[in-house]
Structures are given as C-alpha cells and as structure tokens.
Design a protein around this motif. Structure first.
Motif, PDB file in Angstrom:
ATOM      1  N   UNK A 168     128.851  50.831 -37.618  1.00 48.88           N
ATOM      2  CA  UNK A 168     127.427  50.925 -37.933  1.00 48.88           C
ATOM      3  C   UNK A 168     127.180  50.491 -39.367  1.00 48.88           C
ATOM      4  N   UNK A 169     125.960  50.034 -39.636  1.00 45.01           N
ATOM      5  CA  UNK A 169     125.579  49.697 -41.002  1.00 45.01           C
ATOM      6  C   UNK A 169     125.780  50.913 -41.898  1.00 45.01           C
ATOM      7  N   UNK A 170     126.341  50.680 -43.098  1.00 49.70           N
ATOM      8  CA  UNK A 170     126.612  51.766 -44.020  1.00 49.70           C
ATOM      9  C   UNK A 170     128.013  52.322 -43.934  1.00 49.70           C
ATOM     10  N   UNK A 171     128.786  51.898 -42.934  1.00 51.35           N
ATOM     11  CA  UNK A 171     130.165  52.349 -42.806  1.00 51.35           C
ATOM     12  C   UNK A 171     131.126  51.292 -43.352  1.00 51.35           C
ATOM     13  N   UNK A 172     132.173  51.756 -44.007  1.00 48.11           N
ATOM     14  CA  UNK A 172     133.247  50.886 -44.459  1.00 48.11           C
ATOM     15  C   UNK A 172     134.573  51.534 -44.088  1.00 48.11           C
ATOM     16  N   UNK A 173     135.407  50.812 -43.359  1.00 41.24           N
ATOM     17  CA  UNK A 173     136.713  51.326 -42.964  1.00 41.24           C
ATOM     18  C   UNK A 173     137.762  50.868 -43.960  1.00 41.24           C
ATOM     19  N   UNK A 174     138.581  51.799 -44.390  1.00 43.47           N
ATOM     20  CA  UNK A 174     139.635  51.553 -45.372  1.00 43.47           C
ATOM     21  C   UNK A 174     140.895  52.231 -44.835  1.00 43.47           C
ATOM     22  N   UNK A 175     141.622  51.530 -43.995  1.00 40.42           N
ATOM     23  CA  UNK A 175     142.677  52.125 -43.171  1.00 40.42           C
ATOM     24  C   UNK A 175     144.050  51.668 -43.635  1.00 40.42           C
ATOM     25  N   UNK A 176     144.972  52.573 -43.927  1.00 42.50           N
ATOM     26  CA  UNK A 176     146.326  52.156 -44.295  1.00 42.50           C
ATOM     27  C   UNK A 176     147.123  51.717 -43.075  1.00 42.50           C
ATOM     28  N   UNK A 177     148.149  50.912 -43.316  1.00 41.96           N
ATOM     29  CA  UNK A 177     149.027  50.480 -42.241  1.00 41.96           C
ATOM     30  C   UNK A 177     148.511  49.263 -41.498  1.00 41.96           C
ATOM     31  N   UNK A 178     149.032  49.044 -40.297  1.00 44.81           N
ATOM     32  CA  UNK A 178     148.660  47.874 -39.502  1.00 44.81           C
ATOM     33  C   UNK A 178     147.213  47.993 -39.024  1.00 44.81           C
ATOM     34  N   UNK A 179     146.389  47.006 -39.342  1.00 38.25           N
ATOM     35  CA  UNK A 179     144.976  47.036 -38.954  1.00 38.25           C
ATOM     36  C   UNK A 179     144.576  45.844 -38.090  1.00 38.25           C
ATOM     37  N   UNK A 180     145.338  44.758 -38.133  1.00 37.00           N
ATOM     38  CA  UNK A 180     145.112  43.605 -37.258  1.00 37.00           C
ATOM     39  C   UNK A 180     146.440  43.176 -36.640  1.00 37.00           C
ATOM     40  N   UNK A 181     146.358  42.639 -35.442  1.00 37.64           N
ATOM     41  CA  UNK A 181     147.559  42.257 -34.711  1.00 37.64           C
ATOM     42  C   UNK A 181     148.067  40.881 -35.129  1.00 37.64           C
ATOM     43  N   UNK A 182     149.330  40.644 -34.841  1.00 37.04           N
ATOM     44  CA  UNK A 182     149.822  39.268 -34.855  1.00 37.04           C
ATOM     45  C   UNK A 182     149.103  38.509 -33.744  1.00 37.04           C
ATOM     46  N   UNK A 183     148.999  37.191 -33.890  1.00 35.46           N
ATOM     47  CA  UNK A 183     148.299  36.392 -32.876  1.00 35.46           C
ATOM     48  C   UNK A 183     149.058  35.092 -32.664  1.00 35.46           C
ATOM     49  N   UNK A 184     149.691  34.973 -31.516  1.00 34.18           N
ATOM     50  CA  UNK A 184     150.447  33.774 -31.161  1.00 34.18           C
ATOM     51  C   UNK A 184     149.837  33.154 -29.904  1.00 34.18           C
ATOM     52  N   UNK A 367     126.402  45.638 -48.976  1.00 35.72           N
ATOM     53  CA  UNK A 367     127.462  46.577 -48.603  1.00 35.72           C
ATOM     54  C   UNK A 367     128.833  45.939 -48.747  1.00 35.72           C
ATOM     55  N   UNK A 368     128.949  44.669 -48.371  1.00 40.52           N
ATOM     56  CA  UNK A 368     130.244  44.018 -48.472  1.00 40.52           C
ATOM     57  C   UNK A 368     130.626  43.796 -49.937  1.00 40.52           C
ATOM     58  N   UNK A 369     129.646  43.435 -50.788  1.00 46.97           N
ATOM     59  CA  UNK A 369     129.923  43.267 -52.220  1.00 46.97           C
ATOM     60  C   UNK A 369     130.364  44.590 -52.845  1.00 46.97           C
ATOM     61  N   UNK A 370     129.707  45.687 -52.473  1.00 42.83           N
ATOM     62  CA  UNK A 370     130.098  47.006 -52.999  1.00 42.83           C
ATOM     63  C   UNK A 370     131.486  47.399 -52.516  1.00 42.83           C
ATOM     64  N   UNK A 371     131.830  47.044 -51.283  1.00 46.01           N
ATOM     65  CA  UNK A 371     133.161  47.349 -50.770  1.00 46.01           C
ATOM     66  C   UNK A 371     134.224  46.528 -51.490  1.00 46.01           C
ATOM     67  N   UNK A 372     133.939  45.251 -51.758  1.00 39.31           N
ATOM     68  CA  UNK A 372     134.867  44.440 -52.542  1.00 39.31           C
ATOM     69  C   UNK A 372     135.051  45.013 -53.939  1.00 39.31           C
ATOM     70  N   UNK A 373     133.970  45.498 -54.553  1.00 35.30           N
ATOM     71  CA  UNK A 373     134.079  46.124 -55.872  1.00 35.30           C
ATOM     72  C   UNK A 373     134.987  47.339 -55.811  1.00 35.30           C
ATOM     73  N   UNK A 374     134.821  48.174 -54.788  1.00 34.43           N
ATOM     74  CA  UNK A 374     135.685  49.348 -54.641  1.00 34.43           C
ATOM     75  C   UNK A 374     137.139  48.922 -54.482  1.00 34.43           C
ATOM     76  N   UNK A 375     137.382  47.887 -53.687  1.00 33.55           N
ATOM     77  CA  UNK A 375     138.744  47.392 -53.510  1.00 33.55           C
ATOM     78  C   UNK A 375     139.321  46.858 -54.807  1.00 33.55           C
ATOM     79  N   UNK A 376     138.502  46.118 -55.562  1.00 36.78           N
ATOM     80  CA  UNK A 376     138.957  45.596 -56.857  1.00 36.78           C
ATOM     81  C   UNK A 376     139.312  46.732 -57.808  1.00 36.78           C
ATOM     82  N   UNK A 377     138.457  47.749 -57.888  1.00 34.92           N
ATOM     83  CA  UNK A 377     138.726  48.878 -58.793  1.00 34.92           C
ATOM     84  C   UNK A 377     139.976  49.640 -58.365  1.00 34.92           C
TER      85      UNK A 377
END
Length: 389
Positions: A168-184, A367-377
């Motif tokens: 939903x709008x306003x949510x940001x997921x910040x998940x440790x570990x595997x978050x996307x699969x390999x793709x062959x 929201x995406x710019x604010x999330x990138x800022x959080x990641x940068x910090x």
C-alpha cells in the motif's frame, strides 16, 4: 532522525518539485535496454555540475558527490520496457516503449537525493549509479561489477529502492536476507519421429513426451525442493507442429526457473536435465535441455536492513514485517560483491508492474526518495563504523 538526517530530508523535499517534472519528462520519452543514451543525458543534465563522473557499461554512468573516501552507491535504472502505454495521461509515452516498471520514478528520486547530498555536508560521499539494461540482457549491473567500477569509486555499500504495487502507499519494506529469486531461462527440445496422425504407432510423438515433461517438471517444486525454499518452474512458450493431422518431428518449450537458494539453484538445474531426458526417453524420444543463467538470488545485508529500518521507523514510515518475491532484479549482482540493500516502496496505483496502465503518482516519487535517503543514511552509518568512525 539525526540532525544531519533532518537537514538532508529538508534539502530532499526542496528538490521534489523539480523531481516531479523530471519524472514526467523521462516517462514521456522512454528508451529501451541498450538504447538509454538520451535518458542518461537528461539525467546527467539534472545532476550537480562539476561532480566526478565515469561512463560505464556502454550507456551508463557513475557520478560522485559529497567528497572523497568510502562511498555509498545508490542505483537508478535507465531503461524502459517494449510495452505500448495505455494510461492516457498528457505525458504518456508515444514511442511504443514505457516505464512500466517505475524506473522513471527511481531516476527522479535518485536525482533529488543526489542534489540534496551535494547541497548539505553529508555523513559519507555518495555515488549515483545510473545503470543501463536492467530489463534485458546482457545485465548492466553485471557489466558494472565486472568492470571494477565499484572498486575504482570506493563504493562500500549499495542501496536501491523499487516501486511495488503489492504494498500500500506509505509502506516501505526493508527485509534482511533473500528478497528476490534467482532467474534463469530454459529451453527444452524434444525430438521424436514424425508421421501421420492416423498411425501414431508408426511415429514417436514429441508433443506427448513434451507434455509429460511439462507436468513432471512441477514435481521439482512439490517433491524435490525443500518446502521452505521458494521455487518456481514456469513454462511460457510451447511450439510444435504445423498441421492438425500430422505428428511433428520435434516440440519445444521455453520458460523460467527461479529459487531463493543459490545452493539449491545448481541442484535444481541438474534435476531438471535428468527429468527432461528421462521422461522423453520413456516415450521413445530424446530431450535436449539448455539453461541460461540470469540474475542470482538477491540477498539484503542484515546490518544495512537493521540500520535503515530504524531510520524508516523514526521517520514515521510504516514497514510491513517482510516482503520477499520470486521476482528478480540484477541489483543482485551488486549484492554479490558489496553489502547491499533493496527496499520496496508501496504505490498509489492498483495496476501491476509491467502493466500498460502502471502509473504511480507524485507521492510515490516522494516516498521512494525518502526511502533512498533512509538507505543512504543507514549505509553511511555501516561504512563509517567499518572505518572506525
């Protein structure tokens, strides 16, 4: 949020009106994978002047702001998809391509963040990684990694964020570990013996054999894979024959094979080869199996996720507990060589990724710019601690 974080947030917000305009310009003139030069030029024109810049991967570039030393890399993708747009907005693409995966949003947010860090004395240098060919091979991220550009630019951690309409709008997921699969990608060619449809006993039907391979391949997921390891085997194309009253000499299928475990990935390929060859042989046919390696599993660094998650909570972002997906992203190549974090940002549109109707609004850019800022910090704290700061 720290004092420096608050100053950066204010500087970022001041850049947002220009970011919204840039997003519309990029959206109106998308460029396909390998043809991103016009998009790159427009983005570079919007970035601070005088910054150190290196061209990479043909149509990509790395641009540094904030001084010398160990830096945080922040990725933005330059390419669009070959999808005719059907949103109907005045700034819709008219050239048969479309930013249907949100890369226009990512780029506009990255420009806003880069300019904010250039204006404020930031806790660590930042390198804007303007990456080509995320949507199509050969992978731009892999080319950047193999070129040694991350090492030359002293990038100690990588950050990216991707719009995600399942949130939903306003949510940001910040998940440790595997978050996307390999793709062959795989291709199965079953060769039999053609003949008249009225005399099947005189032929060896490759269509029947291939159909059994398709059904049997689903057992790789239900009986070979650990139930706790997400695995996908999907057939996307099946091609055989040219006449309704003839058994063809061969049949072919193509698809994708995905998993969230690198060790199981290799074994899965081996089992798929064995299954295709064995099933085809049982029907008097031969199977040729080819698997083309794509992106590896994307694994988020646990410490980056923890530090960034704390900043997101402090900034009043709502985070779901986890978000993991069997989608793939070549950001995984960066994560294979430096600590990395992919964030997923909710959108205000119900249309899915790669839909001709996908069109997040300005709030998603913010929201995406604010999330990138959080990641940068968060990354600045991690690499700073690693240097004993």
């Amino acid at each position: 949020m720290s004092e420096i974080g608050a100053r950066l947030r204010d500087a970022l917000h001041a850049e947002l009106p220009a970011a919204y305009r840039l997003r519309r310009e990029l959206h109106a003139e998308p460029c396909l994978s390998g043809q991103e030069e016009p998009t790159l030029k427009r983005v570079l024109d919007a970035l601070p002047e005088g910054s150190a810049m290196e061209r990479v991967a043909g149509t990509g570039a790395l641009l540094r702001v904030g001084g010398d030393g160990l830096a945080v890399g922040v990725r933005g993708e330059l390419d669009a998809l070959p999808i005719p747009e059907e949103t109907g907005v005045p700034w819709a693409s008219q050239n048969g391509a479309m930013h249907a995966c949100g890369h226009d949003v990512h780029l506009a947010a990255l420009v806003a963040l880069t300019r904010a860090i250039d204006h404020v004395k930031a806790p660590a240098p930042m390198v804007a990684v303007l990456q080509p060919r995320e949507e199509g091979p050969p992978s731009g991220a892999r080319d950047i990694v193999e070129s040694g550009a991350l090492q030359r630019n002293l990038i100690g951690a990588m950050i990216a964020a991707h719009v995600q309409p399942v949130l939903a709008a306003g949510q940001t997921a910040c998940t440790p570990g595997a978050v996307n699969a390999s793709a062959d990608q795989f291709t199965v060619i079953v060769k039999g013996q053609g003949g008249h449809a009225a005399y099947p006993h005189l032929a060896r039907d490759p269509i029947l054999a291939l159909a059994q391979v398709i059904v049997a391949a689903q057992q790789l997921v239900s009986r070979d894979a650990d139930p706790m390891t997400p695995t996908v085997v999907t057939f996307g194309t099946v091609v055989a024959g040219s006449a309704p009253n003839a058994i063809p000499g061969q049949a072919a299928a193509r698809g994708t094979i995905r998993t969230m475990s690198e060790s199981w990935r290799r074994h899965l390929h081996q089992r798929f080869h064995e299954l295709a060859e064995g099933v085809a042989r049982a029907y008097g046919c031969e199977a040729e199996m080819r698997i083309t390696y794509g992106d590896p599993v994307l694994v988020n660094d646990a410490r980056l996720a923890e530090e960034t998650g704390c900043i997101l909570v402090d900034a009043a972002h709502h985070m779901p507990a986890t978000l993991r997906s069997c989608g793939a992203d070549d950001f995984a190549h960066f994560a294979s060589v430096v600590p990395s974090l992919m964030l997923f940002v909710g959108t205000d549109t119900k249309a899915g990724l790669h839909s001709p109707y996908f069109l997040p609004g300005d709030d998603t850019v913010r929201a995406l710019a604010e999330s990138l800022l959080a990641g940068y910090l968060g990354a600045a704290q991690v690499i700073g601690a690693g240097q004993g700061h």
